[in-house]
Design an enzyme around this catalytic site. Structure first.
Site, mmCIF file in Angstrom:
data_model
loop_
_atom_site.group_PDB
_atom_site.id
_atom_site.type_symbol
_atom_site.label_atom_id
_atom_site.label_comp_id
_atom_site.label_asym_id
_atom_site.label_seq_id
_atom_site.Cartn_x
_atom_site.Cartn_y
_atom_site.Cartn_z
ATOM 1 N N LYS A 26 0.850 -1.200 0.000
ATOM 2 C CA LYS A 26 0.000 0.000 0.000
ATOM 3 C C LYS A 26 0.881 1.245 0.000
ATOM 4 C CE LYS A 26 -4.004 1.984 2.442
ATOM 5 N NZ LYS A 26 -4.832 1.910 3.665
ATOM 6 N N SER A 82 -9.776 2.251 2.616
ATOM 7 C CA SER A 82 -8.870 2.935 1.720
ATOM 8 C C SER A 82 -7.946 2.005 0.938
ATOM 9 C CB SER A 82 -8.018 3.923 2.514
ATOM 10 O OG SER A 82 -7.194 3.236 3.427
ATOM 11 N N SER A 121 -9.916 -0.012 6.831
ATOM 12 C CA SER A 121 -9.297 0.067 5.501
ATOM 13 C C SER A 121 -8.579 -1.193 5.029
ATOM 14 C CB SER A 121 -8.311 1.234 5.451
ATOM 15 O OG SER A 121 -9.000 2.457 5.461
#
Lengths: 499, 98
Positions: free
Chosen positions: A78, A153, A177
């Site tokens: 990420k 997210s 997330s």
């Protein structure tokens, strides 16, 4: 091609020298090339770095060196974690082009375990969102249906797993997330106990809630990755100085007979899609067949968790994001000799931050301002205490708690983009875990009848008892696999060009 | 009555150092009013006797041993700076010319 296999299977193939790490890495880059123009899971690919890392693993394996279980396995990172020399944007224009001068501790651990980092994945800007639509670089598309969101997210990481672009990924979870993207893409994601994985090099959004964690397509793979990234780090003052729970053994054990599993009454009903509740209940039936005891528990203060979260997280973000000041890193706008430092700062932050980030900075600035502090931030912190107490009382009655991970399956891109409150509701079942700092897992429990899209099953465990969610998750996964006859992702439509 | 006025939102934007446009401020003032209406319910539940939780872990003043360890070189530390000079961050003018 091995790309549809689990990381554990890939590791076996590597150990048996059926495939080299370089070949395995190239297979994944081929898949990325074929499908990522449609999925858009990645913001940056580090082909050169990944291949050289893989070649190094192959060399060490050939020399007979004893390697870690995940050595040579590709991973998607990420874009909120720093990797030395590799662009790190957090999905924001304000960090466009920034190449961090150091590795996050998670990245250091991945590298020393020989995990091959393919590239950086898309995300809502600074991890604020539930759909990845808030990325300044365009949305990621859900591999199950490209017109739908992959969650957020960490939608890039979850989509990369579901599209077989990587067998492992790293996410971060401030209010859901990791878990909500896992739920809506039919993958597995774990938010470890707060402090279980170092936050050093994780660009801060809400420091008392942020937690990095492992993502994969199976519970065992998630556990193997958890083992690699967890552990005490003197560079993070909130890192827990205790032994990492044996999550790998727990994932393999597959025995929940006699365990007490609590269904949280407040995390169902109004707002939860029918098909989500049905699949959740079917999974509960499987756990009963496996000999678990089901109890219902009440956590009355969870009703206030969402409101408290949307005060605490914006408050901490308004403070954390003050560092983007156009001085030390990132974007600088308006420095043409006619503007002073403060004006340049104002212009830079206006140009560099997106709508949701600004909305939260303003909300947090308000909640922390004198005259409103006690009513908003102060009250939210008290609610946090009440939520912790609800969990403590519930865990006196059971070993783990369970709920649907998200109230609905993946919605259409654009559907909720202009309604912040509707968007915030996606996290209603995941937020209590962050508020209390405990562990949470999402694993797939079926496809909703209405839309044939994946449904997530959430397991919550007490702090530093992360092995319990792997124990229950591993057993449930095996039972569901036997029922379905094949992994859930084999029910997904094939992406155009997919290998 | 609105929980928050447009002028208050403009002041918050100034405090947060964001040069928001008029159109953005108009829009955000409406959104903030709705969001504050929703989050205000935190005030309904906790009494005076409930202590605040600022952090999930009960940790205070964690310090490490004062040992020299490798750290970033000046060049590395400055590598992301929009402008630098003589091993320092270079900033636009701070004080007015008087």
């Amino acid at each position: 091609m091995l790309i549809r296999e689990s990381a554990s299977k890939m590791a076996e193939a590597l150990a048996n020298k059926e495939v080299s790490a370089v070949e395995l890495t190239n297979q994944h880059f081929e898949q990325i090339e074929a499908v990522d123009k449609d999925v858009h899971a990645f913001l940056y690919l580090d082909k050169e770095g990944a291949i050289s890392q893989a070649a190094d693993i192959d060399k060490r394996r050939a020399a007979g060196e004893k390697l870690s279980p995940l050595a040579g396995i590709p991973l998607a990172l990420k874009d909120v974690l720093t990797q030395k020399g590799v662009p790190t944007t957090c999905g924001s224009k304000i960090l466009a082009g920034w190449r961090p001068p150091y590795d996050a501790t998670v990245v250091t651990k991945l590298k020393s375990a020989g995990v091959v980092i393919l590239g950086k994945t898309n995300m809502d800007e600074f991890a604020m969102g539930s759909s990845t639509e808030n990325s300044a670089y365009g949305p990621t598309h859900n591999p199950w249906d490209l017109s739908r969101i992959p969650g957020g997210s960490g939608g890039g990481s979850s989509a990369a797993l579901a599209a077989f672009e990587a067998p492992l990924a790293i996410g971060t979870d401030t209010g859901g997330s990791i878990r909500q993207p896992a739920a809506v893409t039919g993958t597995v994601g774990v938010k470890p106990t707060y402090g279980g994985v170092s936050r050093y090099g994780l660009v801060a959004f809400s420091s008392s809630l942020d937690q990095a964690g492992p993502c994969a397509r199976t519970v065992l793979d998630t556990a193997l990755l958890h083992q690699v990234i967890a552990g005490f780090d003197p560079r993070d003052s909130t890192s827990i100085n205790q032994a990492v729970p044996d999550v790998v053994a727990a994932a393999k054990k597959q025995n929940v007979a006699g365990m007490k599993i609590g269904i949280v009454k407040q995390l169902s009903g109004d707002g939860y899609q029918k098909g989500v509740e049905n699949k959740f209940n079917e999974a509960i039936s499987e756990l009963v067949k496996l000999g678990a005891e089901i109890v219902e528990v009440s956590c009355p203060n969870f009703e206030y968790a969402l409101a408290a979260y949307y005060l605490i997280a914006p408050s901490e973000c308004s403070s954390n994001l003050a560092r983007f000041d156009s001085i030390r890193f990132g974007l600088r706008v308006g420095d043409d000799g006619t503007h002073g430092a403060e004006e340049v700062m104002n212009l830079t932050r206006q140009a560099g931050f997106g709508r949701e980030v600004k909305r939260r900075i303003i909300l947090g600035t308000y909640a922390l301002s004198s005259g409103y502090y006690d009513a908003y931030y102060g009250s939210a912190q008290k609610v946090r205490t009440l939520i912790k107490r609800d969990f403590e009382a519930a865990f006196e009655k059971c070993d783990v708690l369970v709920s649907p991970t998200a109230p609905t399956t993946a919605f259409k891109i654009g559907e909720k983009a202009n309604d912040p409150l509707a968007m915030y509701l996606n996290d209603i079942a995941t937020i209590p875990v962050n508020m209390a700092g405990i562990g949470g897992m999402s694993l797939p429990c079926g496809l909703a009848d209405e839309d044939n899209l994946p449904v997530g099953f959430q397991i919550m465990s007490p702090a530093m008892k992360d092995e319990r969610m792997y124990l229950v998750g591993g057993a449930l996964e095996a039972a569901l696999l036997a029922k379905w006859g094949k992994p859930i992702l084999d029910f997904a439509p094939k992406l155009v060009g997919s290998k | 009555m609105a929980a928050i006025s447009r002028d208050e939102v403009a002041n918050l934007a100034r405090l947060a150092r964001i040069a928001m446009s008029d159109a953005e401020l108009d829009h955000l003032a409406g959104e903030m009013d709705v969001i504050l209406g929703a989050v205000a319910r935190v005030q309904e539940v906790a009494g005076k006797d409930v202590p605040a939780t600022s952090h999930p872990l009960d940790v205070n003043n964690v310090v490490r041993d004062d040992e020299v360890v490798p750290s970033l070189s000046p060049n590395e530390a400055l590598s992301g700076a929009p402008a630098s000079e003589d091993q320092r961050f270079k900033v636009p003018q701070i004080l007015g010319e008087e």
